[in-house]
Design an enzyme around this catalytic site. Sequence first.
Site, PDB file in Angstrom:
ATOM      1  N   GLU A 139      15.418   4.763  -2.559  1.00 37.48           N
ATOM      2  CA  GLU A 139      14.561   3.676  -3.042  1.00 37.48           C
ATOM      3  C   GLU A 139      14.763   3.549  -4.532  1.00 37.48           C
ATOM      4  O   GLU A 139      15.321   4.464  -5.169  1.00 37.48           O
ATOM      5  CB  GLU A 139      13.079   3.946  -2.731  1.00 37.48           C
ATOM      6  CG  GLU A 139      12.650   3.399  -1.387  1.00 37.48           C
ATOM      7  CD  GLU A 139      11.186   3.625  -1.077  1.00 37.48           C
ATOM      8  OE1 GLU A 139      10.401   3.948  -1.993  1.00 37.48           O
ATOM      9  OE2 GLU A 139      10.824   3.488   0.104  1.00 37.48           O
ATOM     10  N   ALA A 191      -5.044  10.360   2.615  1.00 37.12           N
ATOM     11  CA  ALA A 191      -5.777  11.362   1.836  1.00 37.12           C
ATOM     12  C   ALA A 191      -7.035  11.807   2.583  1.00 37.12           C
ATOM     13  O   ALA A 191      -7.287  13.010   2.741  1.00 37.12           O
ATOM     14  CB  ALA A 191      -6.123  10.804   0.459  1.00 37.12           C
ATOM     15  N   ARG A 203      10.291  -0.720 -10.333  1.00 37.05           N
ATOM     16  CA  ARG A 203       9.573  -1.816  -9.680  1.00 37.05           C
ATOM     17  C   ARG A 203       9.062  -2.889 -10.633  1.00 37.05           C
ATOM     18  O   ARG A 203       9.101  -4.071 -10.337  1.00 37.05           O
ATOM     19  CB  ARG A 203       8.357  -1.211  -8.987  1.00 37.05           C
ATOM     20  CG  ARG A 203       8.414  -1.394  -7.538  1.00 37.05           C
ATOM     21  CD  ARG A 203       7.296  -0.693  -6.898  1.00 37.05           C
ATOM     22  NE  ARG A 203       7.856  -0.061  -5.718  1.00 37.05           N
ATOM     23  CZ  ARG A 203       7.156   0.539  -4.810  1.00 37.05           C
ATOM     24  NH1 ARG A 203       5.861   0.647  -4.943  1.00 37.05           N
ATOM     25  NH2 ARG A 203       7.731   1.067  -3.758  1.00 37.05           N
ATOM     26  N   SER A 245       3.252   7.709  -3.362  1.00 40.03           N
ATOM     27  CA  SER A 245       1.799   7.545  -3.173  1.00 40.03           C
ATOM     28  C   SER A 245       1.291   8.247  -1.918  1.00 40.03           C
ATOM     29  O   SER A 245       0.245   8.892  -1.953  1.00 40.03           O
ATOM     30  CB  SER A 245       1.430   6.069  -3.144  1.00 40.03           C
ATOM     31  OG  SER A 245       2.216   5.396  -2.194  1.00 40.03           O
ATOM     32  N   LEU A 246       2.016   8.138  -0.798  1.00 38.02           N
ATOM     33  CA  LEU A 246       1.570   8.892   0.385  1.00 38.02           C
ATOM     34  C   LEU A 246       1.587  10.384   0.046  1.00 38.02           C
ATOM     35  O   LEU A 246       0.690  11.148   0.415  1.00 38.02           O
ATOM     36  CB  LEU A 246       2.487   8.610   1.580  1.00 38.02           C
ATOM     37  CG  LEU A 246       2.471   7.181   2.147  1.00 38.02           C
ATOM     38  CD1 LEU A 246       3.486   7.048   3.274  1.00 38.02           C
ATOM     39  CD2 LEU A 246       1.083   6.795   2.648  1.00 38.02           C
ATOM     40  N   LYS A 259     -14.942   2.541   6.540  1.00 43.87           N
ATOM     41  CA  LYS A 259     -15.687   1.280   6.613  1.00 43.87           C
ATOM     42  C   LYS A 259     -15.248   0.365   7.753  1.00 43.87           C
ATOM     43  O   LYS A 259     -15.958  -0.569   8.078  1.00 43.87           O
ATOM     44  CB  LYS A 259     -15.621   0.555   5.282  1.00 43.87           C
ATOM     45  CG  LYS A 259     -14.303  -0.006   4.874  1.00 43.87           C
ATOM     46  CD  LYS A 259     -14.498  -0.656   3.494  1.00 43.87           C
ATOM     47  CE  LYS A 259     -13.272  -1.316   2.994  1.00 43.87           C
ATOM     48  NZ  LYS A 259     -13.440  -1.822   1.640  1.00 43.87           N
ATOM     49  N   HIS A 302       0.086  -4.420  -5.280  1.00 41.92           N
ATOM     50  CA  HIS A 302       0.463  -3.421  -4.283  1.00 41.92           C
ATOM     51  C   HIS A 302      -0.297  -2.109  -4.424  1.00 41.92           C
ATOM     52  O   HIS A 302      -0.693  -1.520  -3.420  1.00 41.92           O
ATOM     53  CB  HIS A 302       1.959  -3.182  -4.410  1.00 41.92           C
ATOM     54  CG  HIS A 302       2.549  -2.250  -3.405  1.00 41.92           C
ATOM     55  ND1 HIS A 302       2.478  -2.493  -2.048  1.00 41.92           N
ATOM     56  CD2 HIS A 302       3.223  -1.081  -3.559  1.00 41.92           C
ATOM     57  CE1 HIS A 302       3.090  -1.494  -1.406  1.00 41.92           C
ATOM     58  NE2 HIS A 302       3.529  -0.623  -2.292  1.00 41.92           N
ATOM     59  N   THR A 331      -2.594   3.061   4.260  1.00 44.05           N
ATOM     60  CA  THR A 331      -1.547   3.978   4.734  1.00 44.05           C
ATOM     61  C   THR A 331      -0.802   3.393   5.928  1.00 44.05           C
ATOM     62  O   THR A 331       0.431   3.455   6.019  1.00 44.05           O
ATOM     63  CB  THR A 331      -2.172   5.331   5.136  1.00 44.05           C
ATOM     64  OG1 THR A 331      -2.720   5.932   3.966  1.00 44.05           O
ATOM     65  CG2 THR A 331      -1.154   6.263   5.776  1.00 44.05           C
ATOM     66  N   HIS A 380       4.342  -5.127  -6.160  1.00 47.42           N
ATOM     67  CA  HIS A 380       5.558  -4.882  -5.385  1.00 47.42           C
ATOM     68  C   HIS A 380       6.442  -6.110  -5.514  1.00 47.42           C
ATOM     69  O   HIS A 380       5.958  -7.242  -5.383  1.00 47.42           O
ATOM     70  CB  HIS A 380       5.221  -4.609  -3.911  1.00 47.42           C
ATOM     71  CG  HIS A 380       6.354  -3.985  -3.165  1.00 47.42           C
ATOM     72  ND1 HIS A 380       7.477  -4.699  -2.809  1.00 47.42           N
ATOM     73  CD2 HIS A 380       6.556  -2.715  -2.742  1.00 47.42           C
ATOM     74  CE1 HIS A 380       8.317  -3.885  -2.180  1.00 47.42           C
ATOM     75  NE2 HIS A 380       7.784  -2.671  -2.129  1.00 47.42           N
ATOM     76  N   ARG A 407       4.234   3.739 -10.921  1.00 46.86           N
ATOM     77  CA  ARG A 407       4.474   4.709  -9.847  1.00 46.86           C
ATOM     78  C   ARG A 407       5.864   4.540  -9.240  1.00 46.86           C
ATOM     79  O   ARG A 407       6.317   3.429  -8.953  1.00 46.86           O
ATOM     80  CB  ARG A 407       3.427   4.528  -8.746  1.00 46.86           C
ATOM     81  CG  ARG A 407       3.655   5.427  -7.551  1.00 46.86           C
ATOM     82  CD  ARG A 407       2.582   5.242  -6.531  1.00 46.86           C
ATOM     83  NE  ARG A 407       2.606   3.927  -5.939  1.00 46.86           N
ATOM     84  CZ  ARG A 407       3.381   3.570  -4.917  1.00 46.86           C
ATOM     85  NH1 ARG A 407       4.231   4.445  -4.373  1.00 46.86           N
ATOM     86  NH2 ARG A 407       3.319   2.348  -4.422  1.00 46.86           N
ATOM     87  N   GLN A 439       5.627   1.219   4.600  1.00 51.67           N
ATOM     88  CA  GLN A 439       6.875   1.133   5.361  1.00 51.67           C
ATOM     89  C   GLN A 439       7.895   2.173   4.909  1.00 51.67           C
ATOM     90  O   GLN A 439       8.373   2.992   5.668  1.00 51.67           O
ATOM     91  CB  GLN A 439       7.490  -0.261   5.189  1.00 51.67           C
ATOM     92  CG  GLN A 439       6.692  -1.363   5.818  1.00 51.67           C
ATOM     93  CD  GLN A 439       7.314  -2.731   5.578  1.00 51.67           C
ATOM     94  OE1 GLN A 439       8.370  -2.834   4.986  1.00 51.67           O
ATOM     95  NE2 GLN A 439       6.650  -3.766   6.032  1.00 51.67           N
ATOM     96  N   GLY A 440       8.239   2.075   3.620  1.00 47.79           N
ATOM     97  CA  GLY A 440       9.404   2.790   3.088  1.00 47.79           C
ATOM     98  C   GLY A 440       9.403   4.261   3.419  1.00 47.79           C
ATOM     99  O   GLY A 440      10.357   4.780   4.009  1.00 47.79           O
ATOM    100  N   GLY A 454      -7.481   6.835   5.109  1.00 45.80           N
ATOM    101  CA  GLY A 454      -6.037   6.771   4.917  1.00 45.80           C
ATOM    102  C   GLY A 454      -5.486   8.188   4.911  1.00 45.80           C
ATOM    103  O   GLY A 454      -6.173   9.147   5.303  1.00 45.80           O
TER     104      GLY A 454
HETATM  105  C1  SIN Z   1       7.932   0.096   0.100  1.00 44.71           C
HETATM  106  O1  SIN Z   1       8.193   0.467   1.239  1.00 44.71           O
HETATM  107  O2  SIN Z   1       8.663  -0.631  -0.546  1.00 44.71           O
HETATM  108  C2  SIN Z   1       6.637   0.562  -0.521  1.00 44.71           C
HETATM  109  C3  SIN Z   1       6.632   1.998  -0.684  1.00 44.71           C
HETATM  110  C4  SIN Z   1       5.661   2.420  -1.752  1.00 44.71           C
HETATM  111  O3  SIN Z   1       4.960   1.590  -2.327  1.00 44.71           O
HETATM  112  O4  SIN Z   1       5.630   3.611  -2.055  1.00 44.71           O
END
Ligand code: SIN
Length: 528
Positions: A114, A16, A276, A377-378, A36, A337, A44, A230, A372, A48-49, A14
């Site tokens: 967001e 990381a 969230r 996270s990315l 794997k 999620h 990853t 999520h 979070r 989307q967001g 991913g």
């Molecule tokens: C989302 O696009 O709603 C998820 C983004 C995230 O979990 O950071």
Amino acid sequence: MTEADRRPLIIGSGIAGLYVALRARELGLRPTLVTKARLEESNTRYAQGGIAAAIGPDDSPALHLEDTVAAGDGIVDLAAARILTFEAPARIADLVRYGVPFDTVNGQIALGREAAHHRARILHAGGDSTGYQIEEALKHRVLDAGIEARERTILRAIRPGRRDGAVAVLSDADGRGVEYLNPGPIVLATGGTGSLYRQSSNPSVATGEGVAIAFRAGALLDDMEFIQFHPTVFWRPGAPRFLITEALRGEGAILRNEAGDRFMPSYHPDAELAPRDVVARAIEREIRRSQCGTVFLDATALPRDRLFTRFPSIVRFLATYGLDPSRDRIPVAPAAHFMIGGVSTDVEGRSSLPGLYACGEVASTGVHGANRLGSNSLLEGLVFGERVARQLLHPAAGGPTEPARTLAIPLSPGEGRAEEAEPLERIRDTLWEEVGIVRYAGGLRAALGTFESIAAAVEPAGADDLPGPLANAALTGRLIARAALARTESRGAHFRSDYPKRRPAWNSHLGLRRGPPGAAARGAARKR
Ligand code: SIN
């Protein structure tokens, strides 16, 4: 051993894993990347967001830090969150350098909103295919750099070494061809546990074996009770639980119950943009009340052009079910999620075992606290991945601090029975039903009973035998349930119906360590 001879082994592909591999190569090392499935198959890819960074004219890392800390509900590690938010712009510059085609407006990187972000700071690419664009760009860079990448290869075990190195036991994806790799630094970037839950936004590769394998090797884990749900994945019987990004609510989409009423304003002043966990629990409550299995995301007031250009993947996906979001309400429900806890590390990615590093979702720096913030996270994979890459070049002693509350969890030999598919489905149902959005002691104890009986059958009989995927899944389930049972309060993503309030006594992280049989059964919390 010279620096050039130190061949770091990076597990996972991913954001990381790919980023650490690239940076390690740029720093003059010769990493090997092991994954794997196919190189591009990771959590990853489905993000989307977007990715959060304070690069807008009205924004600053200090404001990003403030939002990150507020979302984390009292237990964010401040040093880690400061690093995350202040180093974000430099890491975004790296992604641009690696060719990630972020969306722009008038020549500037476009920024979205967001939930729980008080500024527009979400960068996106390809509209709502941000993860895919990042994964593809990094993958091509890794291949161009000639980094050795081994697909369909799995980590089976880690044998800790004495100094800056550990032995990795690998096999092919079917468990054959076991090999022991010479001691060297190992970077766990194996992602989270989402697909161990019956309802999950994650791809099937997200089975959490990184935490199970690190735990078996003796590494300290933290905060395994905090699984983020999520609020909105597509919900229709038989259909995949496709993520319906929070960014859609950021653009103005609202949530309605079965009766057609907007309900979020009665749960939180920020309504659809509340944290969230609040939105997920509100939806769960509305679903229970109506017994119809779903609520609806209503984006029909948004301009059609905007919907189609900003969310092309969602529009395409919905079309396969005969839905058009500019006209139809989208049936949605919560799903597992993100794993907030994981292998405990310091801010340099060092675990409690010499030579074992972790970054990305598998790691727990404490940066997210109990909840979070979306799109952090990315970013986490990049920021702490950079620090891991630097440690690989110049390793220095260090590691995480063990929380005052740390449980010792015993691991007993089992019958070593061959693995079957049915118990895995039982693990997924049990996690969803008993260790899900709302938990209570009775359900958590029942879940522990299920995981322990599966483990008794499939755990290896001998100390040198290698556990299989089902034994690791049962162990991961057990660790999540054990931590959730111990935390007798509600905080962030962890909600207990029998302890519905936050309790100051729990204003701390919760550690888990492999311990002597009997120690954890007493549920003893240990003070250092
Ligand atoms: C989302 O696009 O709603 C998820 C983004 C995230 O979990 O950071």
